[in-house]
Design a protein around this motif. Structure first.
Motif, PDB file in Angstrom:
ATOM      1  N   ASP A 124      -4.929   9.574   0.806  1.00 17.46           N
ATOM      2  CA  ASP A 124      -5.570   8.652  -0.138  1.00 17.46           C
ATOM      3  C   ASP A 124      -4.766   7.361  -0.111  1.00 17.46           C
ATOM      4  OD1 ASP A 124      -6.892   7.477  -2.263  1.00 17.46           O
ATOM      5  OD2 ASP A 124      -6.045   8.811  -3.776  1.00 17.46           O
ATOM      6  N   GLU A 125      -5.058   6.503   0.884  1.00 21.51           N
ATOM      7  CA  GLU A 125      -4.256   5.298   1.120  1.00 21.51           C
ATOM      8  C   GLU A 125      -4.147   4.387  -0.098  1.00 21.51           C
ATOM      9  OE1 GLU A 125      -5.903   3.372   4.530  1.00 21.51           O
ATOM     10  OE2 GLU A 125      -4.777   4.623   5.916  1.00 21.51           O
ATOM     11  N   ASP A 126      -5.244   4.264  -0.854  1.00 22.32           N
ATOM     12  CA  ASP A 126      -5.259   3.338  -1.976  1.00 22.32           C
ATOM     13  C   ASP A 126      -4.990   4.012  -3.317  1.00 22.32           C
ATOM     14  OD1 ASP A 126      -5.884   1.235  -0.233  1.00 22.32           O
ATOM     15  OD2 ASP A 126      -8.003   1.785  -0.293  1.00 22.32           O
ATOM     16  N   GLY A 127      -4.768   5.317  -3.308  1.00 18.05           N
ATOM     17  CA  GLY A 127      -4.520   6.040  -4.548  1.00 18.05           C
ATOM     18  C   GLY A 127      -5.717   6.040  -5.475  1.00 18.05           C
ATOM     19  N   GLU A 128      -6.920   6.012  -4.912  1.00 12.26           N
ATOM     20  CA  GLU A 128      -8.133   5.907  -5.715  1.00 12.26           C
ATOM     21  C   GLU A 128      -8.796   7.242  -6.030  1.00 12.26           C
ATOM     22  OE1 GLU A 128     -10.697   3.122  -3.775  1.00 12.26           O
ATOM     23  OE2 GLU A 128      -9.399   1.428  -4.252  1.00 12.26           O
ATOM     24  N   LEU A 129      -8.400   8.314  -5.365  1.00 10.91           N
ATOM     25  CA  LEU A 129      -9.024   9.606  -5.644  1.00 10.91           C
ATOM     26  C   LEU A 129      -8.519  10.147  -6.971  1.00 10.91           C
ATOM     27  CD1 LEU A 129      -8.897  11.310  -2.129  1.00 10.91           C
ATOM     28  CD2 LEU A 129     -10.813  10.123  -3.211  1.00 10.91           C
ATOM     29  N   ASP A 130      -9.428  10.694  -7.754  1.00  7.51           N
ATOM     30  CA  ASP A 130      -9.094  11.254  -9.058  1.00  7.51           C
ATOM     31  C   ASP A 130      -8.525  12.662  -8.891  1.00  7.51           C
ATOM     32  OD1 ASP A 130      -8.969  12.093 -11.688  1.00  7.51           O
ATOM     33  OD2 ASP A 130     -11.142  12.229 -11.950  1.00  7.51           O
ATOM     34  N   PRO A 131      -7.237  12.851  -9.204  1.00  3.27           N
ATOM     35  CA  PRO A 131      -6.647  14.181  -9.055  1.00  3.27           C
ATOM     36  C   PRO A 131      -7.383  15.249  -9.872  1.00  3.27           C
ATOM     37  CG  PRO A 131      -4.931  12.545  -9.341  1.00  3.27           C
ATOM     38  CD  PRO A 131      -6.244  11.853  -9.595  1.00  3.27           C
ATOM     39  N   GLY A 132      -7.887  14.884 -11.030  1.00  2.50           N
ATOM     40  CA  GLY A 132      -8.631  15.846 -11.850  1.00  2.50           C
ATOM     41  C   GLY A 132      -9.887  16.333 -11.154  1.00  2.50           C
ATOM     42  N   MET A 145       0.846  -1.168   0.000  1.00  6.17           N
ATOM     43  CA  MET A 145       0.000   0.000   0.000  1.00  6.17           C
ATOM     44  C   MET A 145       0.894   1.234   0.000  1.00  6.17           C
ATOM     45  SD  MET A 145      -3.119   0.996   2.572  1.00  6.17           S
ATOM     46  CE  MET A 145      -2.417   0.141   3.940  1.00  6.17           C
ATOM     47  N   SER A 146       0.553   2.193  -0.856  1.00  9.12           N
ATOM     48  CA  SER A 146       1.337   3.412  -0.981  1.00  9.12           C
ATOM     49  C   SER A 146       0.455   4.610  -0.670  1.00  9.12           C
ATOM     50  CB  SER A 146       1.896   3.507  -2.403  1.00  9.12           C
ATOM     51  OG  SER A 146       2.477   4.757  -2.609  1.00  9.12           O
ATOM     52  N   ASP A 147       0.730   5.277   0.443  1.00  7.62           N
ATOM     53  CA  ASP A 147      -0.062   6.448   0.805  1.00  7.62           C
ATOM     54  C   ASP A 147       0.238   7.606  -0.135  1.00  7.62           C
ATOM     55  OD1 ASP A 147      -1.157   5.111   2.887  1.00  7.62           O
ATOM     56  OD2 ASP A 147      -0.147   6.225   4.462  1.00  7.62           O
ATOM     57  N   VAL A 148      -0.826   8.236  -0.593  1.00  7.22           N
ATOM     58  CA  VAL A 148      -0.710   9.432  -1.406  1.00  7.22           C
ATOM     59  C   VAL A 148      -1.375  10.539  -0.617  1.00  7.22           C
ATOM     60  CG1 VAL A 148      -1.422  10.542  -3.554  1.00  7.22           C
ATOM     61  CG2 VAL A 148      -0.796   8.122  -3.555  1.00  7.22           C
ATOM     62  N   ARG A 149      -0.724  11.692  -0.568  1.00  7.49           N
ATOM     63  CA  ARG A 149      -1.335  12.833   0.099  1.00  7.49           C
ATOM     64  C   ARG A 149      -1.594  13.894  -0.952  1.00  7.49           C
ATOM     65  NH1 ARG A 149       1.429  16.271   4.757  1.00  7.49           N
ATOM     66  NH2 ARG A 149       3.030  14.831   4.136  1.00  7.49           N
ATOM     67  N   HIS A 150      -2.852  14.299  -1.059  1.00  6.49           N
ATOM     68  CA  HIS A 150      -3.233  15.364  -1.976  1.00  6.49           C
ATOM     69  C   HIS A 150      -3.300  16.661  -1.190  1.00  6.49           C
ATOM     70  CE1 HIS A 150      -4.271  12.401  -5.031  1.00  6.49           C
ATOM     71  NE2 HIS A 150      -4.922  11.742  -4.096  1.00  6.49           N
ATOM     72  N   VAL A 151      -2.811  17.724  -1.797  1.00  8.03           N
ATOM     73  CA  VAL A 151      -2.828  19.034  -1.167  1.00  8.03           C
ATOM     74  C   VAL A 151      -3.659  19.964  -2.038  1.00  8.03           C
ATOM     75  CG1 VAL A 151      -1.432  20.974  -0.364  1.00  8.03           C
ATOM     76  CG2 VAL A 151      -0.526  18.636  -0.199  1.00  8.03           C
ATOM     77  N   LEU A 152      -4.773  20.433  -1.496  1.00  2.87           N
ATOM     78  CA  LEU A 152      -5.605  21.397  -2.190  1.00  2.87           C
ATOM     79  C   LEU A 152      -5.312  22.760  -1.591  1.00  2.87           C
ATOM     80  CD1 LEU A 152      -7.187  18.549  -2.093  1.00  2.87           C
ATOM     81  CD2 LEU A 152      -9.055  19.878  -3.006  1.00  2.87           C
ATOM     82  N   VAL A 153      -4.997  23.718  -2.423  1.00  2.00           N
ATOM     83  CA  VAL A 153      -4.644  25.068  -1.988  1.00  2.00           C
ATOM     84  C   VAL A 153      -5.857  25.970  -2.204  1.00  2.00           C
ATOM     85  CG1 VAL A 153      -3.036  26.988  -2.292  1.00  2.00           C
ATOM     86  CG2 VAL A 153      -2.259  24.635  -2.696  1.00  2.00           C
ATOM     87  N   LEU A 154      -6.314  26.611  -1.121  1.00  2.00           N
ATOM     88  CA  LEU A 154      -7.491  27.470  -1.184  1.00  2.00           C
ATOM     89  C   LEU A 154      -7.142  28.873  -0.704  1.00  2.00           C
ATOM     90  CD1 LEU A 154     -10.051  25.940  -2.153  1.00  2.00           C
ATOM     91  CD2 LEU A 154      -8.623  24.426  -0.834  1.00  2.00           C
ATOM     92  N   PRO A 155      -7.891  29.870  -1.177  1.00  3.75           N
ATOM     93  CA  PRO A 155      -7.545  31.257  -0.857  1.00  3.75           C
ATOM     94  C   PRO A 155      -7.905  31.717   0.554  1.00  3.75           C
ATOM     95  CG  PRO A 155      -9.499  31.200  -2.236  1.00  3.75           C
ATOM     96  CD  PRO A 155      -8.996  29.789  -2.131  1.00  3.75           C
ATOM     97  N   ASP A 156      -8.868  31.047   1.200  1.00  4.74           N
ATOM     98  CA  ASP A 156      -9.273  31.497   2.536  1.00  4.74           C
ATOM     99  C   ASP A 156      -9.801  30.331   3.371  1.00  4.74           C
ATOM    100  OD1 ASP A 156     -12.200  31.202   2.020  1.00  4.74           O
ATOM    101  OD2 ASP A 156     -11.847  32.859   0.629  1.00  4.74           O
ATOM    102  N   ARG A 157      -9.953  30.603   4.642  1.00  2.06           N
ATOM    103  CA  ARG A 157     -10.357  29.548   5.581  1.00  2.06           C
ATOM    104  C   ARG A 157     -11.756  29.006   5.289  1.00  2.06           C
ATOM    105  NH1 ARG A 157      -9.346  29.153  11.890  1.00  2.06           N
ATOM    106  NH2 ARG A 157     -10.500  27.243  12.247  1.00  2.06           N
ATOM    107  N   ASP A 158     -12.690  29.890   4.980  1.00  2.00           N
ATOM    108  CA  ASP A 158     -14.058  29.453   4.710  1.00  2.00           C
ATOM    109  C   ASP A 158     -14.100  28.471   3.544  1.00  2.00           C
ATOM    110  OD1 ASP A 158     -15.064  30.985   6.781  1.00  2.00           O
ATOM    111  OD2 ASP A 158     -15.639  32.658   5.486  1.00  2.00           O
ATOM    112  N   SER A 159     -13.382  28.780   2.479  1.00  2.00           N
ATOM    113  CA  SER A 159     -13.330  27.889   1.320  1.00  2.00           C
ATOM    114  C   SER A 159     -12.703  26.548   1.697  1.00  2.00           C
ATOM    115  CB  SER A 159     -12.518  28.525   0.192  1.00  2.00           C
ATOM    116  OG  SER A 159     -13.132  29.704  -0.263  1.00  2.00           O
ATOM    117  N   ALA A 160     -11.625  26.603   2.453  1.00  2.00           N
ATOM    118  CA  ALA A 160     -10.943  25.373   2.863  1.00  2.00           C
ATOM    119  C   ALA A 160     -11.855  24.500   3.714  1.00  2.00           C
ATOM    120  CB  ALA A 160      -9.657  25.708   3.617  1.00  2.00           C
ATOM    121  N   GLU A 161     -12.588  25.106   4.639  1.00  2.00           N
ATOM    122  CA  GLU A 161     -13.497  24.341   5.491  1.00  2.00           C
ATOM    123  C   GLU A 161     -14.616  23.706   4.667  1.00  2.00           C
ATOM    124  OE1 GLU A 161     -14.652  27.201   8.456  1.00  2.00           O
ATOM    125  OE2 GLU A 161     -12.945  26.676   9.744  1.00  2.00           O
TER     126      GLU A 161
END
Length: 88
Positions: free
Chosen positions: A57-65, A1-17
């Motif tokens: 994303d432990e299983d690498g199943e999330l679609d980056p797109g 199993m290969s852990d993948v970490r996705h990082v989403l960059v958002l402009p403000d806290r409300d959007s991130a939440e």
């Protein structure tokens, strides 16, 4: 199993939440998305800090797109984290 970490960059806290809540609702994630504040390089003003949503994303199943599209809906983008737990 290969852990993948996705990082989403958002402009403000409300959007991130909001994005973190949507991710938790839409996907069967091993852990809740985490929020982190990240100041832009060379910026001293706290107003210029971006918010990161960290998704494991432990299983690498999330679609980056799809993740990138979701972040874009909130004025952000997906940035892959180069920090991996690969064995050498």
């Amino acid at each position: 199993m290969s852990d993948v970490r996705h990082v989403l960059v958002l402009p403000d806290r409300d959007s991130a939440e909001e994005v973190a809540e949507l991710l938790a609702e839409r996907y069967d994630l091993p852990e809740e998305p985490r929020l982190r504040r990240d100041a832009l390089s060379g910026e001293d003003d706290a107003e210029d800090a971006q918010w990161l949503v960290l998704v494991t994303d432990e299983d690498g199943e999330l679609d980056p797109g799809a993740l990138d599209d979701l972040a874009a809906d909130y004025g952000g983008w997906l940035e892959e984290d180069d920090d991996s737990d690969e064995e050498e």
